[in-house]
Design a protein around this motif. Structure first.
Motif, mmCIF file in Angstrom:
data_model
loop_
_atom_site.group_PDB
_atom_site.id
_atom_site.type_symbol
_atom_site.label_atom_id
_atom_site.label_comp_id
_atom_site.label_asym_id
_atom_site.label_seq_id
_atom_site.Cartn_x
_atom_site.Cartn_y
_atom_site.Cartn_z
ATOM 1 N N PRO A 1 -36.427 9.693 -37.937
ATOM 2 C CA PRO A 1 -37.023 10.684 -38.831
ATOM 3 C C PRO A 1 -36.358 10.763 -40.196
ATOM 4 O O PRO A 1 -37.021 11.011 -41.200
ATOM 5 N N GLY A 2 -35.053 10.525 -40.285
ATOM 6 C CA GLY A 2 -34.365 10.564 -41.563
ATOM 7 C C GLY A 2 -34.445 9.280 -42.359
ATOM 8 O O GLY A 2 -33.919 9.202 -43.472
ATOM 9 N N GLY A 3 -35.092 8.244 -41.801
ATOM 10 C CA GLY A 3 -35.257 6.990 -42.513
ATOM 11 C C GLY A 3 -34.338 5.877 -42.078
ATOM 12 O O GLY A 3 -34.531 4.720 -42.473
ATOM 13 N N ALA A 4 -33.303 6.183 -41.284
ATOM 14 C CA ALA A 4 -32.416 5.122 -40.801
ATOM 15 C C ALA A 4 -33.170 4.210 -39.840
ATOM 16 O O ALA A 4 -34.086 4.644 -39.121
ATOM 17 N N LEU A 5 -32.785 2.945 -39.821
ATOM 18 C CA LEU A 5 -33.421 1.959 -38.950
ATOM 19 C C LEU A 5 -32.557 1.689 -37.723
ATOM 20 O O LEU A 5 -31.332 1.835 -37.765
ATOM 21 N N GLN A 6 -33.205 1.285 -36.650
ATOM 22 C CA GLN A 6 -32.505 0.840 -35.453
ATOM 23 C C GLN A 6 -33.168 -0.438 -34.964
ATOM 24 O O GLN A 6 -34.400 -0.532 -34.914
ATOM 25 N N LEU A 7 -32.337 -1.419 -34.636
ATOM 26 C CA LEU A 7 -32.810 -2.742 -34.242
ATOM 27 C C LEU A 7 -32.604 -2.946 -32.745
ATOM 28 O O LEU A 7 -31.617 -2.467 -32.163
ATOM 29 N N PHE A 8 -33.520 -3.715 -32.140
ATOM 30 C CA PHE A 8 -33.420 -4.080 -30.729
ATOM 31 C C PHE A 8 -33.623 -5.580 -30.593
ATOM 32 O O PHE A 8 -34.442 -6.180 -31.300
ATOM 33 N N ALA A 9 -32.866 -6.182 -29.680
ATOM 34 C CA ALA A 9 -32.924 -7.633 -29.509
ATOM 35 C C ALA A 9 -32.624 -7.984 -28.062
ATOM 36 O O ALA A 9 -32.125 -7.164 -27.286
ATOM 37 N N SER A 10 -32.938 -9.225 -27.718
ATOM 38 C CA SER A 10 -32.642 -9.773 -26.392
ATOM 39 C C SER A 10 -31.804 -11.017 -26.569
ATOM 40 O O SER A 10 -32.032 -11.799 -27.504
ATOM 41 N N ARG A 11 -30.836 -11.209 -25.707
ATOM 42 C CA ARG A 11 -30.017 -12.415 -25.822
ATOM 43 C C ARG A 11 -29.684 -12.988 -24.458
ATOM 44 O O ARG A 11 -29.730 -12.300 -23.431
ATOM 45 N N THR A 12 -29.329 -14.268 -24.482
ATOM 46 C CA THR A 12 -28.862 -14.974 -23.289
ATOM 47 C C THR A 12 -27.353 -15.121 -23.357
ATOM 48 O O THR A 12 -26.798 -15.489 -24.401
ATOM 49 N N VAL A 13 -26.697 -14.833 -22.265
ATOM 50 C CA VAL A 13 -25.271 -15.112 -22.117
ATOM 51 C C VAL A 13 -25.163 -16.346 -21.236
ATOM 52 O O VAL A 13 -25.534 -16.316 -20.059
ATOM 53 N N SER B 1 -34.026 -10.280 -51.239
ATOM 54 C CA SER B 1 -32.754 -10.997 -51.157
ATOM 55 C C SER B 1 -32.484 -11.352 -49.700
ATOM 56 O O SER B 1 -32.988 -10.711 -48.786
ATOM 57 N N GLY B 2 -31.699 -12.388 -49.488
ATOM 58 C CA GLY B 2 -31.368 -12.774 -48.119
ATOM 59 C C GLY B 2 -31.733 -14.214 -47.835
ATOM 60 O O GLY B 2 -32.127 -14.958 -48.750
ATOM 61 N N PRO B 3 -31.567 -14.634 -46.593
ATOM 62 C CA PRO B 3 -31.270 -13.792 -45.426
ATOM 63 C C PRO B 3 -29.802 -13.382 -45.345
ATOM 64 O O PRO B 3 -28.911 -14.181 -45.626
ATOM 65 N N HIS B 4 -29.580 -12.119 -44.977
ATOM 66 C CA HIS B 4 -28.249 -11.568 -44.802
ATOM 67 C C HIS B 4 -27.945 -11.499 -43.314
ATOM 68 O O HIS B 4 -28.756 -11.013 -42.523
ATOM 69 N N LEU B 5 -26.780 -11.962 -42.934
ATOM 70 C CA LEU B 5 -26.412 -12.048 -41.524
ATOM 71 C C LEU B 5 -26.104 -10.669 -40.961
ATOM 72 O O LEU B 5 -25.328 -9.897 -41.536
ATOM 73 N N LEU B 6 -26.718 -10.354 -39.818
ATOM 74 C CA LEU B 6 -26.491 -9.091 -39.124
ATOM 75 C C LEU B 6 -25.762 -9.283 -37.804
ATOM 76 O O LEU B 6 -25.646 -8.339 -37.018
ATOM 77 N N GLY B 7 -25.296 -10.479 -37.538
ATOM 78 C CA GLY B 7 -24.494 -10.717 -36.345
ATOM 79 C C GLY B 7 -25.320 -11.004 -35.110
ATOM 80 O O GLY B 7 -26.543 -11.112 -35.141
ATOM 81 N N GLY B 8 -24.622 -11.108 -33.993
ATOM 82 C CA GLY B 8 -25.259 -11.450 -32.731
ATOM 83 C C GLY B 8 -25.109 -12.929 -32.436
ATOM 84 O O GLY B 8 -24.800 -13.740 -33.323
ATOM 85 N N ARG B 9 -25.350 -13.287 -31.182
ATOM 86 C CA ARG B 9 -25.216 -14.678 -30.744
ATOM 87 C C ARG B 9 -26.208 -14.926 -29.620
ATOM 88 O O ARG B 9 -26.352 -14.103 -28.708
ATOM 89 N N MET B 10 -26.907 -16.039 -29.698
ATOM 90 C CA MET B 10 -27.867 -16.457 -28.676
ATOM 91 C C MET B 10 -28.987 -15.440 -28.488
ATOM 92 O O MET B 10 -29.486 -15.229 -27.379
ATOM 93 N N PHE B 11 -29.405 -14.805 -29.605
ATOM 94 C CA PHE B 11 -30.580 -13.941 -29.545
ATOM 95 C C PHE B 11 -31.824 -14.802 -29.335
ATOM 96 O O PHE B 11 -31.890 -15.943 -29.773
ATOM 97 N N GLN B 12 -32.817 -14.216 -28.683
ATOM 98 C CA GLN B 12 -34.084 -14.890 -28.430
ATOM 99 C C GLN B 12 -35.238 -14.078 -29.006
ATOM 100 O O GLN B 12 -35.174 -12.853 -29.101
ATOM 101 N N GLY B 13 -36.307 -14.770 -29.378
ATOM 102 C CA GLY B 13 -37.517 -14.093 -29.804
ATOM 103 C C GLY B 13 -37.374 -13.457 -31.171
ATOM 104 O O GLY B 13 -36.748 -14.006 -32.078
ATOM 105 N N GLN B 14 -37.956 -12.271 -31.336
ATOM 106 C CA GLN B 14 -37.963 -11.569 -32.603
ATOM 107 C C GLN B 14 -37.242 -10.230 -32.481
ATOM 108 O O GLN B 14 -37.093 -9.682 -31.392
#
Length: 736
Positions: free
Chosen positions: A417-429, A397-410
């Motif tokens: 360890p418990g299965g939760a995910l953490q995301l990292f991104a780069s953006r231009t201001v 299903s998706g794409p579901h919006l996760l927010g952010g503005r002017m992100f670049q790349g991937q």
């Protein structure tokens, strides 16, 4: 209605020229740019089979041929709409000659004629890409992107999906010397307006004066009419060179000395500002952005195989009028400064490389707690997610919006360890009142799962950057992260000095300050970089709990590893591996072993190396050459994870993937997935241990395929593609 006349141009054919100006809109892959579309027709076109469209934003006529090919040619030949907008006239010194000798041997300056010659060269190269004939005729017209302004538009008659737009703003006429009357000067406010140049025989009726906002608004108008799924720009994050800063008395123009041309960088800034405006308006098709390195490629290892470089050079020779063809224009039929020298002459390193500024992520397809897969990407400058509807069913299903503005790349995703995910991104201001132009790194931690099964995340949190000064922050690399056995997250990024900065946070929060890894023991390369780190990092934790970091250098692969779990990674000395052509990807295996996948310089050949415990690196496999560029995705799958899977772009811009046994040396056999795509591929596994591959297609949609059976011999099913998002409003934001 526009006034029309006929001109004799390339190939002696009659070409219609519109010397008027109407408002125009996107109406399909073969529609004329001057045609107006009703909203209903626009929606119908966006929902039709015309699922891809490309917009290339360049500063000079040869930029896309040097820095965006072979991607440009693949787009032109795909049959999708491909529009290239050139911001400046590229008039340089006005002398169409490769002669660098005495002044009395040089032709007189004629900037209007040289600008036209470069235009003729670009359209000849595009004609060859689309039809094979450099003299294939074009329809030429003057249109209005903004009321009161005109630009020149050329449409290839035999392949009308291929169009060129020329704004003809005056170029800087110098690579790095500060000039107020330039794109950079306009961006920085050193001049209030920038004038245009009228090339010879243009249907544009006069010159114009553009403000900064009017350049941005012109590009927004173009975006609204092309409705691209892929926008390609030059490099917005140029890297500084170890030379004194250019002198200027104007404080607005002061800055560092950069490898790249100032027009390239400024054109990318204007493209970013236009995209920010475009993404703030409703449109039916999301956009992926790719940015390509310019002159910096001259000081990095060549990353293309020779057949691809030769094809680039042949097209540049067409642009450079090396064949002396008669196009019927006394201004000239190409750019003799390039001529036929692209493969082995002064610009050889540009021809032999194509590099993306964003090196791509090796970790954007991750398992959720219940075994379903989630894929993450950047569309319209924001993070989005696709989630499997049931474990192993392959339906997302998706794409579901996760927010952010002017992100670049991937997006780079890691699992706790418990299965939760953490995301990292780069953006231009982008610069604004009381807001400096800068880059920053961000993270978002999963805080739950919605009723529909889509992961939800907390608000995006700024991690700042290793170098907080705004100008320096623009050179910050893209993040690579890993989670150790205690749940501490470590994030790494190339810093302004060419080293590696890092932060650590227990459970992905409570972050340390930015610190720097010790420099590798190897010396910098010919670019003068110290310590010589190029963007394209990766990181992992091995089965013994040790943190590994790898980075490509000017000449070699750099490696850091912690001596004990929980300790800081330290440089291991020279790896003695072949010179890398770009980003690196790590694969942790059992017994403390790690494998490394990357491309070799000058050949683009995929290599697989291994390090067992404290032993030295060794080369485990050389894969059959298939061309291509960019990151090689790599992962180990299965139960236990003993099947090594690689996935990489090939010379046709499509996906190749191979599987081999982790207990054996030697390459796997390449298989072909005919999916033109953006960025790097991703590799995951389903609950049964079957490999799953995913790419973000050039249609801005998620494409995925999985094995029928496990193991290196397990065949793959058919590729699936997720339904496109309809409308910009979309589902609710899954962060906050």
């Amino acid at each position: 209605m526009s006034r029309r006349r006929l001109l004799q141009v390339a190939g002696g054919g009659a070409v219609a020229v519109t010397a008027g100006a109407g408002v125009w809109a996107w109406v399909g892959p073969r529609a004329p740019l001057s045609q107006v579309a009703a909203p209903a027709l626009e929606r119908e076109a966006a929902a039709s089979g015309a699922e891809q469209a490309f917009l290339h934003v360049i500063a000079h006529a040869d930029d896309s041929l040097y820095f965006m090919n072979p991607a440009l040619e693949q787009s032109v030949r795909s049959g999708a709409r491909s529009v290239t907008v050139c911001l400046t006239g590229g008039e340089s010194d006005g002398r169409n000659t490769a002669e660098h000798g005495r002044g009395d041997r040089l032709p007189p300056r004629d900037r209007a004629a040289f600008a036209r010659a470069r235009t003729n060269g670009l359209r000849a190269a595009h004609a060859v890409m689309a039809t094979g004939d450099p003299l294939s005729p074009w329809d030429v017209e003057a249109i209005s992107l903004l009321p009161g302004f005109q630009v020149e538009v050329q449409t290839l008659r035999a392949a009308p999906h291929n169009q060129l737009v020329f704004m003809e703003l005056v170029e800087a006429r110098t690579v790095s010397e500060p000039r107020a009357h330039s794109l950079r000067g306009l961006w920085l406010g050193a001049t209030g307006t920038l004038s245009t140049l009228r090339p010879d025989a243009t249907p544009v009726q006069r010159t114009f004066e553009y403000t900064r906002d009017q350049v941005v608004d012109s590009l927004i108008a173009l975006l609204e009419r092309v409705r691209p799924t892929v926008v390609r720009t030059l490099d917005p994050n140029a890297v500084h060179a170890p030379h004194p800063a250019p002198r200027t008395d104007d404080p607005r123009l002061r800055g560092l000395f950069y490898y790249d041309h100032q027009d390239h960088t400024a054109s990318a800034y204007f493209a970013q500002a236009a995209l920010a405006g475009y993404w703030g308006r409703e449109h039916n098709r999301p956009t992926v952005v790719e940015s390509f390195l310019g002159y910096e490629a001259d000081v990095l290892p060549n990353n293309l195989d020779l057949p691809t470089a030769r094809r680039k050079a042949r097209l540049l020779s067409v642009y450079g009028w090396a064949d002396g063809r008669d196009c019927g224009d006394r201004a000239g039929c190409g750019d003799r400064k390039v001529g036929g020298s692209a493969l082995d002459g002064w610009s050889r390193n540009w021809t032999r490389s194509t590099r993306l500024r964003a090196p791509g992520s090796n970790s954007w397809l991750r398992p959720l707690k219940d075994g379903r897969l989630a894929a993450f990407a950047v569309l319209d400058g924001a993070a989005v997610c696709w989630a499997e509807t049931a474990p192993g069913n392959g339906t997302f299903s998706g794409p579901h919006l996760l927010g952010g503005r002017m992100f670049q790349g991937q997006i780079h995703a890691v699992s706790h360890p418990g299965g939760a995910l953490q995301l990292f991104a780069s953006r231009t201001v982008l610069p604004a009142r009381n807001q400096a132009h800068r880059r920053e790194l961000l993270t978002a931690l999963q805080n739950g799962t919605a009723r529909d099964g889509v992961p939800t995340f907390g608000a995006w949190e700024s991690l700042s950057v290793p170098d907080a000064a705004p100008v320096r922050s623009l050179e910050t690399g893209f993040p690579a992260a890993t989670v150790d056995q205690e749940g501490t997250v470590h994030v790494f990024a190339r810093d302004w000095q060419g080293g590696i900065g890092y932060r650590s946070g227990a459970r992905g929060t409570d972050w340390s300050l930015w610190r720097r890894l010790a420099p590798p023991t190897a010396s910098g390369g010919p670019a003068g970089r110290v310590p010589g780190v190029v963007d394209g990092l990766d990181a992992c934790v091995d089965s013994e709990g040790l943190v590994h970091v790898v980075a490509p250098g000017d000449k070699e692969v750099h490696h850091w590893v912690s001596k004990e779990p929980g300790e800081l990674p330290e440089p291991t000395g020279g790896t003695s591996l072949p010179e890398p052509a770009g980003p690196l990807s790590l694969i942790p295996l059992g017994d403390g072993a790690v494998r490394l996948a990357y491309r070799q310089s000058a050949t683009a050949r995929v290599l697989l190396a291994e390090r067992q415990g404290a032993a030295s690196w060794r080369l485990a496999a050389r894969y059959e050459p298939v061309g291509g560029y960019g990151r090689v995705a790599a992962a180990a799958v299965g139960k236990p994870a003993r099947t090594v899977v690689l996935a990489a772009r090939d010379g046709a811009g499509e996906l190749r993937y191979a599987l081999n046994d982790a207990d054996q040396d030697g390459p796997g056999r390449w298989q072909t997935g005919k999916v033109p795509h953006s960025g790097a591929a991703a590799i995951g596994q389903d609950p049964d241990g079957r490999a799953v591959l995913a790419v973000l297609g050039n249609d801005a949609r998620l494409h995925a395929v999985r094995q029928r059976d496990t193991g290196t011999d397990g065949p793959f099913q058919e590729w699936t593609v997720q339904k496109p998002r309809r409308g910009q409003a979309g589902p609710p934001d899954r962060t906050g």
